[in-house]
Design a protein around this motif. Structure first.
Motif, short mmCIF file in Angstrom:
data_model
loop_
_atom_site.label_atom_id
_atom_site.label_comp_id
_atom_site.label_asym_id
_atom_site.label_seq_id
_atom_site.Cartn_x
_atom_site.Cartn_y
_atom_site.Cartn_z
N HIS A 292 0.83 -1.20 0.00
CA HIS A 292 0.00 0.00 0.00
C HIS A 292 0.87 1.25 0.00
CE1 HIS A 292 -2.71 3.01 1.94
NE2 HIS A 292 -3.58 2.45 1.12
N ARG B 199 1.00 4.10 -2.96
CA ARG B 199 0.73 5.52 -2.70
C ARG B 199 1.87 6.39 -3.22
NH1 ARG B 199 -2.88 7.14 1.92
NH2 ARG B 199 -1.50 8.91 2.09
N VAL C 193 -11.68 17.62 5.28
CA VAL C 193 -12.89 18.24 4.70
C VAL C 193 -14.04 18.07 5.68
CG1 VAL C 193 -14.57 18.05 2.82
CG2 VAL C 193 -12.14 17.82 2.33
N ASP D 64 -12.90 9.90 -1.47
CA ASP D 64 -12.58 9.86 -0.05
C ASP D 64 -13.09 8.61 0.64
OD1 ASP D 64 -15.13 10.72 -0.57
OD2 ASP D 64 -15.16 12.36 0.88
N TRP E 256 -8.49 1.05 8.63
CA TRP E 256 -7.10 0.93 8.20
C TRP E 256 -6.19 1.87 9.00
CZ3 TRP E 256 -5.54 -2.98 5.35
CH2 TRP E 256 -6.39 -3.56 4.41
N HIS E 257 -6.78 2.88 9.57
CA HIS E 257 -5.96 3.85 10.31
C HIS E 257 -5.64 3.34 11.73
CE1 HIS E 257 -6.34 7.07 7.35
NE2 HIS E 257 -7.58 6.68 7.19
N GLY F 120 -13.85 5.62 -7.06
CA GLY F 120 -13.15 4.71 -6.15
C GLY F 120 -14.13 4.11 -5.15
N GLY G 41 -9.41 -6.00 1.69
CA GLY G 41 -8.55 -7.11 1.27
C GLY G 41 -8.94 -7.71 -0.07
N THR H 25 -9.74 -4.32 -5.72
CA THR H 25 -10.08 -2.95 -5.30
C THR H 25 -9.23 -1.90 -6.00
OG1 THR H 25 -10.45 -3.90 -3.14
CG2 THR H 25 -10.52 -1.51 -3.30
C1 LIG Z 1 -4.30 4.09 5.67
C2 LIG Z 1 -4.84 3.07 4.73
C3 LIG Z 1 -4.15 1.87 4.59
C4 LIG Z 1 -4.66 0.89 3.72
N1 LIG Z 1 -3.98 -0.27 3.58
C5 LIG Z 1 -4.47 -1.22 2.79
C6 LIG Z 1 -3.79 -2.45 2.64
O1 LIG Z 1 -2.75 -2.65 3.21
N2 LIG Z 1 -4.33 -3.38 1.83
C7 LIG Z 1 -5.51 -3.18 1.19
O2 LIG Z 1 -5.98 -4.06 0.49
N3 LIG Z 1 -6.17 -2.01 1.27
C8 LIG Z 1 -5.67 -1.04 2.09
N4 LIG Z 1 -6.35 0.14 2.21
C9 LIG Z 1 -7.57 0.30 1.46
C10 LIG Z 1 -7.24 0.73 0.08
O3 LIG Z 1 -6.27 1.72 0.10
C11 LIG Z 1 -8.50 1.27 -0.56
O4 LIG Z 1 -9.38 0.18 -0.70
C12 LIG Z 1 -8.25 1.82 -1.92
O5 LIG Z 1 -7.14 2.65 -1.90
C13 LIG Z 1 -9.46 2.60 -2.32
O6 LIG Z 1 -9.07 3.79 -2.90
P1 LIG Z 1 -9.91 5.10 -2.75
O7 LIG Z 1 -9.16 6.14 -3.48
O8 LIG Z 1 -11.31 4.87 -3.15
O9 LIG Z 1 -9.93 5.42 -1.22
P2 LIG Z 1 -8.76 5.50 -0.17
O10 LIG Z 1 -7.48 4.99 -0.70
O11 LIG Z 1 -9.31 4.90 1.06
O12 LIG Z 1 -8.56 7.05 -0.03
C14 LIG Z 1 -9.51 7.88 0.61
C15 LIG Z 1 -8.74 9.09 1.10
O13 LIG Z 1 -9.68 10.07 1.48
C16 LIG Z 1 -9.24 10.63 2.69
N5 LIG Z 1 -10.38 11.20 3.39
C17 LIG Z 1 -11.49 10.58 3.83
N6 LIG Z 1 -12.30 11.46 4.44
C18 LIG Z 1 -11.69 12.66 4.38
C19 LIG Z 1 -12.02 13.96 4.84
N7 LIG Z 1 -13.16 14.22 5.47
N8 LIG Z 1 -11.18 14.96 4.60
C20 LIG Z 1 -10.02 14.75 3.94
N9 LIG Z 1 -9.65 13.54 3.49
C21 LIG Z 1 -10.48 12.50 3.72
C22 LIG Z 1 -8.59 9.47 3.43
O14 LIG Z 1 -7.69 9.94 4.40
C23 LIG Z 1 -7.88 8.75 2.30
O15 LIG Z 1 -6.60 9.29 2.08
C24 LIG Z 1 -5.86 1.13 3.02
C25 LIG Z 1 -6.53 2.35 3.17
C26 LIG Z 1 -6.03 3.33 4.00
C27 LIG Z 1 -6.76 4.66 4.12
#
Ligand SMILES: Cc1cc2nc3c(=O)[nH]c(=O)nc-3n(C[C@H](O)[C@H](O)[C@H](O)COP(=O)(O)OP(=O)(O)OC[C@H]3O[C@@H](n4cnc5c(N)ncnc54)[C@H](O)[C@@H]3O)c2cc1C
Length: 770
Positions: free
Chosen positions: A424, A428, A448, A475, A565-566, A620, A629, A633
């Protein structure tokens, strides 16, 4: 000369006064013969003369030769005599009178009445002497005015067949629609209500007008009498070295197919007198339907660099003067019109090129699918041991249930799909760098607190308000974006399964490889996913970094607690799993503490766009949450980003935004849902309690290992095809070609319900009379 009327005599008279200059070029009459010098006929600005094209083909084939060699010009009389003698000699014993009598007419444009359905099909009116002329001279007559089989006009033109009939139909429909069809600049739309008081048309008449509108649209868009479908058909039908007469713009030109295996292009002989002393301009590459993108080449088919550049003439100065002369004769308004027409035509060309490329891509895709089917059959036959394995073990008994494999070859055949793991953190980092490189302004630590899609504003925790053209909520499932678009707070419910995420350090991986059992199994296979099933739970691990650490996911019953995840990893897997098979107990003891992630059932949102503003979109996991997992995804989230980027690469004005957002939803929703359902189903299969369903699952896994012909449902080889044989950017581009452009040109907007709003149209009062 037999059969000439007054008009023909007049044209002969005119030609007597005309002198055509000769130009020496080098050419190979047959692909393997040595190049020879030929003197071809050039012509003045009166337009390409069909007769000259016929003569030039005979000259280049060596069938006629203009004597003496010192001659620098030639008249119609001399040429007519040469061609006449050739025809008589070549068709001895055959009546050539019809062919000979048509010769004077060929000085002008020819009315050959091509059929829109075949490159060699013509239906000239009258005796058909034109066709006889080509037949006796042994010259293949062709055209590229073909209707594209995938176009809406195709069925109508298939019925109408030829140009003359098409024009007659338009004339008839114009009469029926009281002059609206020919004179109107817009394509009239016709009301269909049969009870319209002003109804004047019978159903047959109504159909005629509808057909005529389609035909007019086709004729308007193909005024050069050449289509891209025709061009590609010509290119693929002609043999290398073929020298044929091309009918286009009601005239003929000499068409040649290159013999160079690396160059499948078509060329037309350049006969403009202006290039008479320009040896580097001999052929013109036929690349588009109106010559806008043409390239000149020399006798060796090498790109020309004539003195006058693109507007080549005898010298750079004369070319410039000619250009200035052309433009100088125009008024300012005419120049603007000229420029606009040029731009519009260039856009049309671009679109036509893209459409043809798209058609080729579709063919390639079809072929690829066929290849895939073949690959699958072969794979089943050979049953090779695969590299990319999901090695499955039964927890309690420790017996192997077999392997689920992603074959390298199949992944490649499905479009170069790749299967690999990345941590992960690394992902990133990769995305961060890519976004920065692309010029994104990234701000971290901005929480936000509110989103107002109507004013396109986002409020941050520090009170700052950020205004944007579009808000894209990426998000995650618990963010404000999803709530804002849904219009209500998150209504998800626990699915009864919890996933625990831990790490298996490299050292422990070596130990557990032995636990996995047997020397054959100890090989650490790159990208393998090792799965263990127990009573109501499942473990799987896979490599996550070059150090050799493995990610370990455990799926088990919901323990009633939330997590994210946090969170800090605190859950002990050994305690969680309790009394399990001894090998497995050792295995989980080696793992780090885990993070708890409760799997939830999320509402399926009908729309990912904020309906009232049409300026906010979620993508997303905010749009399509996956069970934690899940294997797909990240792929689905990245595809979202790529498609969005592709669509917005066509952005020219703000009005396009709603169409692009709805387009994005149209492209992405179904695919994400499919991937999501597979993952949800998989999570459920992972956690089956011992019983009939679990036995069925285990049997399927055993069958997978032993009988690849069985129907394996979710585990079948269909999975790589569906998931990997897909190019998301291509899908984005295809949407743009099929819908985006079309909607823009017809001033249409897609609405929430998938309906299309038409912003502007002209309506003709024509309706059924019954
Ligand atoms: C810290 C973390 C670790 C992860 N580790 C794994 C892993 O090891 N294996 C795995 O399979 N999946 C993991 N995941 C899940 C995986 O990253 C997500 O399923 C995938 O990235 C989905 O992408 P996304 O862009 O839709 O959302 P995300 O990658 O979840 O991104 C959403 C972002 O929006 C931000 N956000 C949410 N609400 C707010 C707000 N109010 N204001 C500002 N920002 C906000 C979050 O901080 C995050 O950075 C992890 C997710 C996180 C957040």
């Amino acid at each position: 000369m037999a059969g000439t009327d007054n008009q023909e005599n007049a044209s002969v008279q005119a030609s007597l006064e005309e002198v055509w200059y000769l130009k020496e070029i080098s050419f190979r009459s047959t692909p393997h013969s040595a190049p020879r010098r030929f003197r071809v006929i050039t012509q003045n600005f009166n337009g390409p003369c069909s007769f000259i094209a016929i003569c030039n083909i005979l000259i280049l084939r060596g069938d006629i030769e203009i004597q003496p060699v010192e001659r620098t010009s030639v008249s119609y009389e001399i040429l007519a005599q040469l061609v006449g003698e050739y025809l008589l000699a070549a068709s001895s014993g055959v009546d050539t009178s019809a062919a000979l009598s048509i010769m004077p007419v060929t000085r002008k444009g020819m009315d050959l009445n091509p059929l829109f359905t075949g490159i060699t099909s013509f239906r000239p009116a009258g005796e058909g002497g034109e066709l006889k002329l080509f037949e006796h001279a042994g010259i293949q007559l062709m055209h590229g005015w073909l209707v594209d089989p995938s176009s809406p006009e195709h069925p109508v033109l298939l019925r109408v067949e030829d140009y003359d009939t098409a024009v007659n139909l338009i004339a008839e429909a114009d009469h029926l629609s009281r002059g609206q069809l020919v004179t109107s600049e817009e394509y009239p739309s016709i009301t269909t209500e049969s009870n319209t008081p002003n109804a004047v048309l019978t159903p047959e008449e109504y159909q005629k007008v509808e057909d005529a509108i389609l035909i007019r649209r086709f004729l308007d868009s193909t005024s050069s009498q050449l289509t891209y479908h025709g061009l590609f058909t010509l290119a693929s039908s002609l043999e290398p070295g073929a020298l044929v007469a091309l009918f286009r713009n009601s005239h003929l030109s000499v068409l040649y197919k290159s013999t160079n295996p690396d160059d499948n292009a078509l060329y037309t002989l350049v006969t403009d007198q202006v290039f008479m002393r320009e040896p580097s301009v001999v052929w013109e590459r036929l690349e588009d339907v109106d010559g806008g993108w043409s390239t000149f080449v020399d006798s060796d088919f090498v790109r020309s660099s004539p003195a006058g550049g693109d507007y080549a003439g005898e010298t750079a100065e004369s070319a410039l003067a000619a250009l200035e002369g052309d433009m100088g004769a125009m008024t300012l308004e005419e120049r603007a019109d000229h420029e606009l027409a040029r731009q519009l035509q260039s856009q049309e060309n671009e679109r036509a090129h893209e459409l043809e490329a798209e058609r080729q891509r579709e063919t390639a895709e079809r072929e690829q699918q066929e290849r895939f089917a073949q690959m699958t059959r072969e794979a089943k036959e050979t049953r090779e041991v695969q590299k990319k394995d999901r090695k499955t073990k039964k927890g309690e008994g420790g017996q192997s249930l077999g392997k689920h494999t992603y074959q390298d070859e199949i992944l490649q055949e499905t479009g170069g799909g790749e299967w690999f793991f990345v941590s992960h953190t690394d992902l990133r980092g990769i995305l961060y760098t890519a976004a920065k490189t692309a010029g994104a302004d990234i701000r971290t630590g901005c929480d936000v607190t509110a989103i107002d899609p109507m004013s396109r504003q986002v409020t941050l925790a520090n009170g700052e308000i950020v205004t944007a053209d579009i808000i894209v909520g990426a998000d995650g499932p618990g963010g404000h974006g999803r709530e804002t678009v849904a219009g209500h707070p998150d209504a998800s419910t626990p699915a009864g399964i919890t996933m625990y995420n831990a790490t298996l350090p490299a050292k422990a991986v070596q130990e557990v490889d032995e636990i996995r059992g047997g020397p054959a199994e100890t090989e650490v296979v790159q990208n393998a996913v090792y799965v263990w099933y127990g009573d109501g739970y499942c473990l799987y691990d896979y490599p996550m970094n070059p150090k050799g650490d493995h990610a370990l996911h455990v799926y088990g019953p919901d323990d009633g607690q939330d997590g994210s995840w946090h969170d800090k990893p605190t859950v002990s897997l050994a305690n969680l799993l309790g009394d399990v098979e001894p090998k497995l107990a050792n295995f989980v003891q080696s793992a780090s503490p885990a993070v708890r992630l409760r799997i939830r059932n999320y509402e399926e949102l009908e729309d990912w766009i904020h309906e009232d503003s049409e300026r906010m979109l979620i993508i997303g996991e905010a749009a399509h949450p996956f069970p934690p997992g899940s294997l797909q995804t990240f792929a689905m989230c990245l595809e979202d980003a790529a498609v969005l980027g592709k669509l917005f690469s066509h952005l020219k004005s703000e009005e396009q935004i709603p169409n692009f957002l709805w387009g994005f939803q149209d492209i992405r929703q179904e695919r994400c849902k499919m991937a999501q359902e597979r993952e949800v189903h998989r999570a459920r299969l992972f956690t089956l309690k011992n019983g009939p369903e679990q036995e069925e699952r285990d049997n399927v896994l055993r069958v997978l290992n032993n009988d690849e012909d069985a129907d394996l449902g979710l585990y079948s080889l269909e999975e790589p095809r569906v998931l990997f044989a897909y190019d998301c950017e291509e899908q984005g581009e295809e949407w743009w070609q099929s819908w985006g452009l079309l909607r823009e040109r017809s001033h249409q907007t897609r609405t929430k319900d998938g309906e299309v709003k038409v912003a502007m149209h002209v309506e003709v009062k024509a309706a059924h009379s019954s």
